[in-house]
Design an enzyme around this catalytic site. Structure first.
Site, short mmCIF file in Angstrom:
data_model
loop_
_atom_site.label_atom_id
_atom_site.label_comp_id
_atom_site.label_asym_id
_atom_site.label_seq_id
_atom_site.Cartn_x
_atom_site.Cartn_y
_atom_site.Cartn_z
N HIS A 292 41.32 38.56 41.60
CA HIS A 292 42.20 37.69 42.39
C HIS A 292 42.95 38.56 43.39
CE1 HIS A 292 44.58 34.13 43.25
NE2 HIS A 292 45.66 34.89 43.21
N ASP B 190 44.03 30.94 37.38
CA ASP B 190 44.44 32.34 37.52
C ASP B 190 45.53 32.71 36.52
OD1 ASP B 190 44.13 31.78 41.05
OD2 ASP B 190 42.67 32.65 39.66
C1 GRF Z 1 38.07 37.85 46.96
O1 GRF Z 1 39.28 38.30 47.54
C2 GRF Z 1 38.34 37.17 45.65
O2 GRF Z 1 39.38 37.76 44.89
C3 GRF Z 1 38.78 35.82 46.11
O3 GRF Z 1 37.88 35.49 47.15
C4 GRF Z 1 37.46 36.71 47.76
C5 GRF Z 1 35.96 36.73 47.69
O4 GRF Z 1 35.50 37.56 48.68
N1 GRF Z 1 38.70 34.85 45.04
P1 GRF Z 1 33.89 37.70 48.87
O5 GRF Z 1 33.35 36.30 48.99
O6 GRF Z 1 33.37 38.41 47.66
O7 GRF Z 1 33.78 38.52 50.13
#
Ligand code: GRF
Length: 200
Positions: free
Chosen positions: A107, A143
């Site tokens: 997160h 979360d």
């Molecule tokens: C990450 O920051 C994750 O924590 C959040 O969405 C983003 C996903 O990034 N839930 P990606 O799609 O892996 O580039």
């Protein structure tokens, strides 16, 4: 350990985890990627030769049916660990029942601050000077599961959501690979609120 990754977005966390699993001696490998929509993450999985498939909410009668379909689709790959890497759906009761205690999520904020799908936007709007990345076990909340690892990321005066999120993702990619390896090797001991990865 066998990992199934859940993703919905650009898949940069998936890409980073896939790269980490290629390293000699890394104690886990990604056996499948599940997405809930057409997204770059599915393409990254295909590029990496990882079986990938979509379980989209719109293809099912309702959220309950989707939850069951997702649970069965993931279970078919017999994962030891499920890793949510930018999966933008709340996992349902059937899924939590089946995989609870073995689902990790990354997160882009220091939980319990800024839960939910707009964590980076909310942190920036609030004006915090420090935010960060969290890796936690997923429970039935949003979360809210036990925290396994966190790392701070400074907010710069000229940051916008994109620049801040990218800097956070850089931390998430490393933190997620580290926690997945540690859990694969040593498991997680959780007594309700707290979860601990046994030390070496
Ligand atoms: C990450 O920051 C994750 O924590 C959040 O969405 C983003 C996903 O990034 N839930 P990606 O799609 O892996 O580039």
């Amino acid at each position: 350990a066998r990992i199934v990754v859940l993703a919905s977005g650009t898949g940069s966390l998936l890409q980073a985890l896939a790269a980490a699993t290629q390293a000699d001696g890394y104690p886990a490998n990604i056996v499948a990627v599940v997405v809930d929509r057409d997204c770059a993450a599915a393409e990254h999985a295909a590029d990496a030769g990882i079986p990938n498939f979509s379980v989209a909410l719109r293809d099912h009668a309702d959220r309950g049916a989707w939850d069951i379909a997702l649970t069965e689709a993931v279970a078919a790959h017999e994962p030891d660990l499920v890793v949510s890497a930018g999966f933008m759906k709340i996992l349902g009761p059937a899924f939590i029942e089946r995989f609870g205690g073995r689902i990790l999520n990354a997160h882009p904020a220091l939980l319990p601050a800024f839960p939910g799908a707009r964590a980076v936007h909310d942190a920036l709007a609030y004006g915090v000077r420090v935010t960060g990345a969290t890796v936690h076990l997923v429970d039935s909340g949003i979360d809210t599961g036990p925290i396994l690892a966190q790392e701070p990321v400074e907010v710069r005066a000229d940051d916008d959501e994109a620049t801040l999120h990218e800097r956070i993702k850089t931390v998430e990619r490393r933190l997620l690979a580290e926690v997945v390896a540690a859990v694969a090797l040593r498991g997680v001991v959780s007594d309700g609120r707290k979860a601990v990865i046994p030390s070496e």
